[in-house]
Design a protein around this motif. Structure first.
Motif, PDB file in Angstrom:
ATOM      1  N   ILE A  61       0.837  -1.205   0.000  1.00 50.21           N
ATOM      2  CA  ILE A  61       0.000   0.000   0.000  1.00 50.21           C
ATOM      3  C   ILE A  61       0.868   1.249   0.000  1.00 50.21           C
ATOM      4  N   ALA A  62       1.923   1.260   0.798  1.00 50.31           N
ATOM      5  CA  ALA A  62       2.834   2.412   0.829  1.00 50.31           C
ATOM      6  C   ALA A  62       3.475   2.615  -0.545  1.00 50.31           C
ATOM      7  N   TYR A  63       3.889   1.526  -1.182  1.00 50.35           N
ATOM      8  CA  TYR A  63       4.459   1.590  -2.528  1.00 50.35           C
ATOM      9  C   TYR A  63       3.435   2.155  -3.506  1.00 50.35           C
ATOM     10  N   CYS A  64       2.228   1.629  -3.469  1.00 51.04           N
ATOM     11  CA  CYS A  64       1.163   2.079  -4.356  1.00 51.04           C
ATOM     12  C   CYS A  64       0.882   3.571  -4.175  1.00 51.04           C
ATOM     13  N   GLU A  65       0.676   3.992  -2.937  1.00 48.91           N
ATOM     14  CA  GLU A  65       0.339   5.396  -2.670  1.00 48.91           C
ATOM     15  C   GLU A  65       1.470   6.330  -3.079  1.00 48.91           C
ATOM     16  N   ASP A  66       2.715   5.952  -2.776  1.00 48.81           N
ATOM     17  CA  ASP A  66       3.864   6.785  -3.126  1.00 48.81           C
ATOM     18  C   ASP A  66       4.014   6.891  -4.638  1.00 48.81           C
ATOM     19  N   PHE A  67       3.924   5.774  -5.329  1.00 49.63           N
ATOM     20  CA  PHE A  67       4.060   5.793  -6.782  1.00 49.63           C
ATOM     21  C   PHE A  67       2.952   6.615  -7.423  1.00 49.63           C
ATOM     22  N   GLY A  72       0.972  11.292 -10.317  1.00 48.27           N
ATOM     23  CA  GLY A  72      -0.282  12.027 -10.400  1.00 48.27           C
ATOM     24  C   GLY A  72      -1.483  11.192 -10.791  1.00 48.27           C
ATOM     25  N   GLN A  73      -1.493   9.951 -10.368  1.00 49.27           N
ATOM     26  CA  GLN A  73      -2.673   9.117 -10.643  1.00 49.27           C
ATOM     27  C   GLN A  73      -3.366   8.750  -9.340  1.00 49.27           C
ATOM     28  N   GLN A  74      -4.609   8.398  -9.456  1.00 47.72           N
ATOM     29  CA  GLN A  74      -5.415   8.026  -8.293  1.00 47.72           C
ATOM     30  C   GLN A  74      -5.100   6.580  -7.909  1.00 47.72           C
ATOM     31  N   PRO A  75      -4.714   6.314  -6.653  1.00 46.90           N
ATOM     32  CA  PRO A  75      -4.481   4.926  -6.247  1.00 46.90           C
ATOM     33  C   PRO A  75      -5.796   4.163  -6.172  1.00 46.90           C
ATOM     34  N   GLU A 113      -0.903  -3.299 -10.534  1.00 48.46           N
ATOM     35  CA  GLU A 113      -1.695  -2.409 -11.381  1.00 48.46           C
ATOM     36  C   GLU A 113      -1.180  -0.978 -11.396  1.00 48.46           C
ATOM     37  N   TRP A 114      -0.589  -0.504 -10.325  1.00 47.30           N
ATOM     38  CA  TRP A 114      -0.190   0.904 -10.265  1.00 47.30           C
ATOM     39  C   TRP A 114       1.153   1.161 -10.938  1.00 47.30           C
TER      40      TRP A 114
END
Length: 161
Positions: A61-67, A72-75, A113-114
Motif C-alpha cells: 500500500i505504501a508503494y502504491c500510494e507513493d508511486f 499524479g494518478q489516483q491509487p 496495477e499501479w
C-alpha cells in the motif's frame, strides 16, 4: 508442492503452488542449491504468518500510494489492507544459492496495477520482510542497510512501527 521441474544449464526451472496467492508461480532454482534448501524456501512461502502477510500488504500500500502520488494518478480504493493483494500478481520465485542454508528466503517478482513498467518485487528472509518495491532484481543476501533506501517500502513501514 514442486511441479514440472526441468534441469537447465545453470539451474532448474519449474512451477510451485503459492497458497497465499492461490496460483502457481514460475520458480528458478540456481545451480548449487540443494533440494532440501529449495523445499525449505517453498515451505516458507506457504507458511507465512498473518503478521508477515499484513506487513507485505502495508508495504505494498505504501508503494502504491507513493508511486501514484509521484505520477499524479489516483491509487486504487483499498478498504482493508489485504485488498491490495487484488492489485498484485506475483508470477516468479527465485531461489538463489544461500549464504546460510538454514535461513529460507522467499524472493518473488511480478506485476502490480499501479506500476506496470517495473512491477513489484519482495524478499522475505528468515520470516522477515526485508524488501518490497519496484522490481530491480535485488540480491536476497544483502546486508540490512543495503535495502534501506527511499524506495524500499518494507523499510518504510518498519520506520512507522
Amino acid at each position: 508442492m514442486l511441479e514440472e521441474f526441468y534441469q537447465e544449464d545453470d539451474g532448474m526451472s519449474g512451477t510451485v503452488y503459492s497458497k497465499l496467492f492461490d496460483q502457481n508461480l514460475d520458480v528458478w532454482i540456481e545451480e548449487n542449491v540443494s533440494n532440501e534448501y529449495a523445499i525449505s524456501c517453498i515451505e516458507s512461502l506457504n507458511s507465512m504468518n498473518s503478521s508477515l502477510v499484513d506487513d507485505i500488504c502495508k508495504a505494498a500500500i505504501a508503494y502504491c500510494e507513493d508511486f501514484c502520488e509521484m505520477v499524479g494518478q489516483q491509487p486504487p480504493a483499498i478498504e482493508r489492507i489485504r485488498d491490495v493483494l487484488h492489485y498484485i500478481e506475483f508470477g516468479t520465485m527465485n531461489i538463489e544459492e544461500p549464504e546460510d542454508d538454514k535461513i529460507p528466503v522467499v524472493h518473488l517478482g511480478g506485476g502490480c496495477e499501479w506500476e506496470q513498467e517495473h512491477g513489484i518485487e519482495l524478499i522475505i528472509r528468515n520470516g522477515e520482510l526485508i524488501y518490497l518495491g519496484a522490481y530491480n532484481g535485488e540480491w536476497a543476501w544483502g546486508e540490512p542497510d543495503h535495502y534501506e533506501s527511499d524506495y524500499n517500502y518494507a523499510f518504510v513501514i518498519k520506520q512507522k512501527k
